[in-house]
Design a protein around this motif. Structure first.
Motif, PDB file in Angstrom:
ATOM      1  N   SER A   1       0.666  -1.400   0.009  1.00 39.72           N
ATOM      2  CA  SER A   1       0.053  -0.018  -0.005  1.00 39.72           C
ATOM      3  C   SER A   1       0.829   1.414  -0.044  1.00 39.72           C
ATOM      4  O   SER A   1       0.302   2.284   0.220  1.00 39.72           O
ATOM      5  CB  SER A   1      -0.920  -0.163   1.002  1.00 39.72           C
ATOM      6  N   ARG A   2       2.403   1.306  -0.180  1.00 40.70           N
ATOM      7  CA  ARG A   2       2.913   2.217  -0.469  1.00 40.70           C
ATOM      8  C   ARG A   2       2.612   2.949  -1.891  1.00 40.70           C
ATOM      9  O   ARG A   2       2.832   1.878  -2.780  1.00 40.70           O
ATOM     10  CB  ARG A   2       4.475   2.002  -0.169  1.00 40.70           C
ATOM     11  N   ILE A   3       2.996   4.131  -2.076  1.00 40.71           N
ATOM     12  CA  ILE A   3       3.087   4.685  -3.134  1.00 40.71           C
ATOM     13  C   ILE A   3       4.254   5.527  -3.671  1.00 40.71           C
ATOM     14  O   ILE A   3       4.682   6.245  -2.952  1.00 40.71           O
ATOM     15  CB  ILE A   3       1.788   5.616  -3.678  1.00 40.71           C
ATOM     16  N   HIS A   4       5.030   5.054  -4.413  1.00 41.76           N
ATOM     17  CA  HIS A   4       6.347   5.516  -4.614  1.00 41.76           C
ATOM     18  C   HIS A   4       6.506   6.561  -6.030  1.00 41.76           C
ATOM     19  O   HIS A   4       5.821   6.151  -6.917  1.00 41.76           O
ATOM     20  CB  HIS A   4       7.467   4.511  -5.106  1.00 41.76           C
ATOM     21  N   ILE A   5       7.141   7.594  -5.595  1.00 43.42           N
ATOM     22  CA  ILE A   5       7.219   8.659  -6.732  1.00 43.42           C
ATOM     23  C   ILE A   5       8.458   8.626  -7.445  1.00 43.42           C
ATOM     24  O   ILE A   5       9.458   8.943  -6.752  1.00 43.42           O
ATOM     25  CB  ILE A   5       6.843  10.123  -6.436  1.00 43.42           C
ATOM     26  N   LEU A   6       8.572   8.250  -8.706  1.00 39.64           N
ATOM     27  CA  LEU A   6       9.917   8.334  -9.251  1.00 39.64           C
ATOM     28  C   LEU A   6       9.917   9.443 -10.464  1.00 39.64           C
ATOM     29  O   LEU A   6       9.341   9.500 -11.214  1.00 39.64           O
ATOM     30  CB  LEU A   6      10.224   7.006 -10.235  1.00 39.64           C
ATOM     31  N   ASP A   7      11.274  10.097 -10.262  1.00 42.35           N
ATOM     32  CA  ASP A   7      11.533  11.354 -11.234  1.00 42.35           C
ATOM     33  C   ASP A   7      12.317  10.724 -12.486  1.00 42.35           C
ATOM     34  O   ASP A   7      13.425  10.058 -12.080  1.00 42.35           O
ATOM     35  CB  ASP A   7      12.210  12.380 -10.307  1.00 42.35           C
ATOM     36  N   THR A   8      11.769  11.062 -13.562  1.00 47.16           N
ATOM     37  CA  THR A   8      12.636  10.612 -14.674  1.00 47.16           C
ATOM     38  C   THR A   8      13.315  11.768 -15.322  1.00 47.16           C
ATOM     39  O   THR A   8      13.776  11.407 -16.499  1.00 47.16           O
ATOM     40  CB  THR A   8      11.414   9.995 -15.955  1.00 47.16           C
ATOM     41  N   ARG A   9      13.587  12.733 -14.795  1.00 46.23           N
ATOM     42  CA  ARG A   9      14.600  13.660 -15.055  1.00 46.23           C
ATOM     43  C   ARG A   9      15.886  13.733 -14.039  1.00 46.23           C
ATOM     44  O   ARG A   9      15.390  13.611 -12.876  1.00 46.23           O
ATOM     45  CB  ARG A   9      13.854  15.091 -15.187  1.00 46.23           C
ATOM     46  N   PRO A  10      16.933  14.094 -14.613  1.00 47.10           N
ATOM     47  CA  PRO A  10      17.277  14.862 -15.878  1.00 47.10           C
ATOM     48  C   PRO A  10      17.517  13.446 -16.834  1.00 47.10           C
ATOM     49  O   PRO A  10      17.519  13.616 -18.041  1.00 47.10           O
ATOM     50  CB  PRO A  10      18.592  15.576 -15.552  1.00 47.10           C
ATOM     51  N   ASP A  11      17.807  12.471 -16.270  1.00 43.80           N
ATOM     52  CA  ASP A  11      18.040  11.188 -17.203  1.00 43.80           C
ATOM     53  C   ASP A  11      16.920  10.343 -17.290  1.00 43.80           C
ATOM     54  O   ASP A  11      16.486   9.467 -16.245  1.00 43.80           O
ATOM     55  CB  ASP A  11      19.251  10.364 -16.527  1.00 43.80           C
ATOM     56  N   PRO A  12      16.157   9.957 -18.429  1.00 43.65           N
ATOM     57  CA  PRO A  12      14.917   9.307 -18.237  1.00 43.65           C
ATOM     58  C   PRO A  12      15.361   7.841 -18.217  1.00 43.65           C
ATOM     59  O   PRO A  12      14.417   6.883 -17.667  1.00 43.65           O
ATOM     60  CB  PRO A  12      14.503   9.422 -19.723  1.00 43.65           C
ATOM     61  N   SER A  13      16.560   7.434 -18.360  1.00 45.62           N
ATOM     62  CA  SER A  13      16.845   5.741 -18.262  1.00 45.62           C
ATOM     63  C   SER A  13      17.396   5.609 -16.734  1.00 45.62           C
ATOM     64  O   SER A  13      17.540   4.456 -16.225  1.00 45.62           O
ATOM     65  CB  SER A  13      18.121   5.568 -19.141  1.00 45.62           C
ATOM     66  N   SER A  14      17.193   6.812 -15.783  1.00 49.32           N
ATOM     67  CA  SER A  14      17.725   6.601 -14.422  1.00 49.32           C
ATOM     68  C   SER A  14      16.743   6.979 -13.587  1.00 49.32           C
ATOM     69  O   SER A  14      17.000   8.329 -12.880  1.00 49.32           O
ATOM     70  CB  SER A  14      19.054   7.042 -14.163  1.00 49.32           C
ATOM     71  N   PRO A  15      15.311   6.508 -13.580  1.00 49.48           N
ATOM     72  CA  PRO A  15      14.491   7.243 -12.665  1.00 49.48           C
ATOM     73  C   PRO A  15      14.859   7.190 -11.173  1.00 49.48           C
ATOM     74  O   PRO A  15      15.663   6.506 -10.574  1.00 49.48           O
ATOM     75  CB  PRO A  15      13.236   6.356 -12.496  1.00 49.48           C
ATOM     76  N   ARG A  16      14.429   8.453 -10.383  1.00 44.06           N
ATOM     77  CA  ARG A  16      15.278   8.502  -8.914  1.00 44.06           C
ATOM     78  C   ARG A  16      13.820   8.686  -7.948  1.00 44.06           C
ATOM     79  O   ARG A  16      12.948   9.217  -8.377  1.00 44.06           O
ATOM     80  CB  ARG A  16      15.993   9.917  -8.887  1.00 44.06           C
ATOM     81  N   LEU A  17      13.829   7.844  -7.264  1.00 40.61           N
ATOM     82  CA  LEU A  17      12.896   8.004  -6.052  1.00 40.61           C
ATOM     83  C   LEU A  17      12.865   9.153  -5.166  1.00 40.61           C
ATOM     84  O   LEU A  17      13.984   9.559  -4.530  1.00 40.61           O
ATOM     85  CB  LEU A  17      12.977   6.818  -5.139  1.00 40.61           C
TER      86      LEU A  17
END
Length: 480
Positions: free
Chosen positions: A115-131
């Protein structure tokens, strides 16, 4: 909205004409909870030397999330702020007053078990999403009254997250939580009057008409250990569609598909904002093991639905079947996902049990016509991929995603860990495939160059796919 994200498309036609995708984001999970789940990034650029390979990997910090469905923080529906200045039931207007800052950037990734929801940022590198942010289960429960988040859709004035369970251990009702576009805070429950709705699963809408559609699977206790034969034969799983006022969260109508039709899962409304129809998949009919696809449509001032596709089971030697279906002596199709191309012409139907993806021409939505089929995996067939003809495949076409131009169809093979183990007790493995689609005459065939599988996913199973810059099941459009 000034200077909107170029991946926000004003119309389905604009989306079809946009440049092709270069990356796919694929959820990978460990059903045993011994290692973390991950968001994988797959190169899907046909001109790239690494096409079909995993080029990015983001481990999540917890265990036993079971990443399932996920979505974007914002998409083409944001452009509807230009047309629809309505205020929702929580006092939010439009898209929070954005004037160009909103962009398709963050992946909103629920864990179905945690039931956790994670937010991943696809910037600045779309191939390396960051939590960059995590919504804990306690926040979802306290502010919205829900657990077991499932489907994510970006709307013009918030993020909608369907959920299967209630808060504080309550088994239901399931429903929809609303998240803030900017902060990802849980605003509250979307429903203001749920009427008779109790079971939940999927959510989507006819955005220009202000009508939402939800479907039914079951509460957490009904699904978390797999298919419960007693509940199935007792007709206790979901068998209805619900229609709502999108702006107010008020229940308008229930359309019951009949209690023999168990587990009404994916809903796919037409992309054309002028259209008033869509398709819903039904896993099985308990009287004959057939699967089906239903069309919903306007009927006077209300809504109606009719079965337009029936897929019968395939006879099999009981000795070749897993215990869950051995008494029936047949393999049910098990329609567990459907997807509608952006131009509303092609409907794809995943038959996870028989190991088949079917392609239908639905230009006449009341009379779909089957025009293509590909076999991969299957409970008894174990059809191999042409890239590895000596490797029998477990699982089958399950999650299906279509490129915006309709020419490429992506598949993964895992459904849900408990179902995987019931129907493929010798192991479901992990694989992803891409099909080439003929968008003129119909027909589909596997891309022999594209087959990440097995060790590529580091011991994890794979589920939903999202395509960079949008795909057929992530966007709704404001203009025809």
């Amino acid at each position: 909205m000034s200077n909107p994200d170029p991946t926000f498309y004003r119309s389905p036609g604009d989306a079809v004409a946009a440049p092709p995708e270069h990356l796919a984001y694929v959820a990978a999970f460990d059903p045993k909870g011994a290692i973390s789940d991950a968001m994988t990034v797959v190169d899907v650029d046909s001109t790239s030397s690494s096409c079909g390979q995993i080029v990015g990997w983001t481990d999540l910090p917890g265990l036993r999330d079971e990443l399932h469905h996920f979505g974007w923080n914002a998409c083409s529906s944001a452009l509807c702020h230009d047309n629809h200045g309505h205020t929702d039931n929580h006092g939010h207007t439009g898209n929070h007053g954005h004037t160009g800052g909103l962009e398709r950037r963050y992946l909103v990734v629920p864990g179905l078990r945690s039931s956790r929801i994670h937010i991943l940022d696809t910037r600045p590198d779309p191939s390396s999403p960051r939590l960059v942010h995590t919504i804990e289960a306690a926040e979802l429960a306290a502010r919205a009254g829900y657990s077991r988040p499932h489907t994510v859709h970006c709307g013009p004035h918030g993020l909608y997250v369907s959920a299967l369970g209630g808060a504080d251990g309550a088994d239901g009702p399931g429903g929809v939580a609303l998240l803030d576009h900017d902060t990802f805070e849980v605003v509250g429950p979307w429903e203001q009057d749920r009427g008779p709705q109790y079971l939940a699963y999927d959510l989507w809408w006819h955005l220009a008409q202000g009508v939402a559609v939800t479907s039914e699977w079951g509460t957490p206790s009904m699904i978390e250990d797999g298919v419960n034969a007693e509940l199935l034969l007792g007709r206790k799983y979901g068998h209805a569609l619900h229609f709502w006022d999108l702006g107010s969260g008020k229940h308008l109508q229930t359309v019951d598909l009949g209690h023999d039709n168990q587990m009404v899962l994916e809903v796919r409304p037409a992309h054309d904002p002028r259209a008033s129809h869509g398709f819903a998949g039904v896993v099985t009919n308990v009287t004959d093991l057939s699967a089906s696809v239903w069309l919903w449509y306007r009927d006077g001032d209300g809504w109606a639905a009719r079965k337009v596709i029936t897929i019968p089971p395939e006879p099999a030697d009981p000795a070749d079947l897993p215990p869950v279906i051995r008494p029936f002596g047949a393999v049910p199709a098990l329609v567990t996902d459907i997807d509608l191309s952006v131009d509303d012409r092609w409907l794809y139907v995943s038959c996870w049990g028989t190991g088949e993806l079917k392609q239908f021409d639905v230009r006449d939505p009341f009379s779909p016509r089957e025009v293509g089929s590909v076999r991969l995996g299957g409970i008894t067939r174990r059809t191999p991929h042409p890239a590895a003809p000596d490797e029998p495949l477990a699982g089958g076409p399950q999650m299906v995603e279509i490129s915006r131009d309709g020419r490429r169809v992506y598949l993964t093979n895992s459904l849900y860990s408990a179902w995987d183990d019931q129907f493929y007790p010798d192991g479901v493995g992990a694989w992803m495939a891409r099909l080439d689609a003929d968008v003129d005459a119909g027909g589909i065939s596997p891309d022999v160059r594209f087959f990440p599988h097995g060790a590529d996913f580091r011991g994890r199973r794979v589920h939903q796919i999202r395509l960079e810059a949008g795909d057929a099941s992530s966007d709704s459009y404001c203009f025809a």
